[in-house]
Design a protein around this motif. Structure first.
Motif, PDB file in Angstrom:
ATOM      1  N   LYS A 108       0.810  -1.221   0.000  1.00  0.00           N
ATOM      2  CA  LYS A 108       0.000   0.000   0.000  1.00  0.00           C
ATOM      3  C   LYS A 108       0.844   1.272   0.000  1.00  0.00           C
ATOM      4  O   LYS A 108       0.299   2.366  -0.041  1.00  0.00           O
ATOM      5  N   THR A 110       2.542   3.451  -2.009  1.00  0.00           N
ATOM      6  CA  THR A 110       2.635   3.720  -3.445  1.00  0.00           C
ATOM      7  C   THR A 110       3.973   4.334  -3.836  1.00  0.00           C
ATOM      8  O   THR A 110       4.570   3.949  -4.857  1.00  0.00           O
ATOM      9  N   SER A 163       7.230  -3.042   3.218  1.00  0.00           N
ATOM     10  CA  SER A 163       6.977  -3.192   1.782  1.00  0.00           C
ATOM     11  C   SER A 163       8.046  -4.062   1.132  1.00  0.00           C
ATOM     12  O   SER A 163       7.740  -4.962   0.337  1.00  0.00           O
TER      13      SER A 163
END
Length: 332
Positions: A108, A110, A163
């Motif tokens: 999530k 970006t 991430s």
């Protein structure tokens, strides 16, 4: 260790071998386990952002660049993708669009995902690397990368780490192991910064019930304070391992292994501890008091002095002649 988060503290006084042990653990894990990322970090820094940046620098540009191409192969189903792109068989923009759709479904963050994919582009891959390491990036360069905000605080650093860990997991990685040395440096932080640092690591542990191994090297006097004052952090460290001072036999084996790794292949020494003798090893052990760092220092100084003075065999008596100041102090 696979698929299990486990954390340990390696406790030892200055010079007792924490760094050597952490690097040994790194080699052993890499040699014995597959699908594991092991990163040695020389210092935690002064906040989670610093720890993240240190992790990324040690992870390395080359490994991260290879990772993005592996991810694009995973997302597109194409093999030897980098070669095909370079030879014009496959168009990079089309592959990046496929990778972007898949990556945005998985993580999530970006901006992180965008910069990660930019590592494939020659004109901006080093700028993307700097961004992903948490270095300050001015707005004009961020626009060039199509990212909005820099990775400039602890929360973003944690999101960036998570991430990257997610990408590694997609590609079959089972475990990320962080070996953090000089953890006692947190003691020199202001109390509020120290608490934020320890809370940040606690949060990192809580976010990763699986697939994370944290091993910290810390001086005993600092670890005692952490255990006493920061229960929420220390309770998450499952095991404490105390490094003891080396006995004389340990010192002999330690010196032997160092000499063996430094000898020329064609050399044929009379024994494993040459140019030292058994009685010299005994003197080194007494002078160093079993401390690894001091043992190495004495050996290095003795060999340098022996070479300079043309001494071929370092006995106990020769050792005292070569390093008179050190051994007079030790005897005193």
């Amino acid at each position: 260790m696979h698929n299990t988060s486990c954390h340990a503290a390696l406790i030892g006084s200055y010079g007792n071998g924490k760094t050597h042990t952490l690097k040994f653990i790194k080699r052993q894990i890499e040699n014995q386990l597959k699908d594991v990322i092991v990163v040695y970090i020389s210092s935690p820094g002064d906040r989670i952002l610093s720890l993240y940046s240190n992790f990324m620098y040690e992870f390395g540009f080359q490994r991260l660049e290879n990772l993005v191409w592996r991810f694009l192969e995973f997302a597109s189903g194409e093999k030897n993708l980098r070669k095909k792109v370079n030879e014009g068989e496959v168009l990079l923009p089309e592959i990046l669009e496929i990778g972007k759709r898949r990556l945005f479904n998985e993580i999530k963050y970006t901006d992180f995902a965008t910069a990660f994919l930019k590592l494939t582009m020659e004109e901006c891959k080093f700028l993307a690397w700097k961004y992903l390491c948490g270095e300050p990036i001015v707005s004009d360069y961020r626009r060039e990368l199509d990212v909005v905000t820099p990775i400039d605080n602890d929360d973003k650093a944690l999101r960036a780490f998570m991430s990257l860990k997610r990408i590694l997991s997609l590609l079959g990685n089972k475990l990320v192991c962080l070996l953090i040395d000089e953890f006692e440096s947190v003691e020199y932080l202001l109390p509020i910064l120290k608490q934020k640092m320890l809370n940040g690591i606690r949060h990192l542990i809580d976010l990763n019930p699986e697939g994370l191994c944290l091993i910290i090297g810390c001086a005993p006097e600092v670890w005692v304070d952490i255990v006493r004052e920061y229960h929420a952090f220390s309770d998450r460290i499952f095991r404490e391992i105390t490094l003891r001072a080396l006995n004389e036999e340990d010192v002999k084996q330690f010196i032997s292994s160092y000499l063996r790794s430094s000898r020329e292949e064609s050399s044929d020494p009379p024994n494993d501890i040459f140019p030292f003798t058994e009685d010299a090893i005994s003197e080194i052990h007494k002078a160093a008091e079993g401390n690894i760092r001091r043992t190495l220092m004495i050996c290095n100084q003795a060999i340098d002095a022996a070479v300079e003075k043309g001494v071929s065999l370092i006995t106990s008596d020769e050792l005292k002649k070569l390093l008179p100041d050190l051994f007079e102090l030790a005897e005193t």
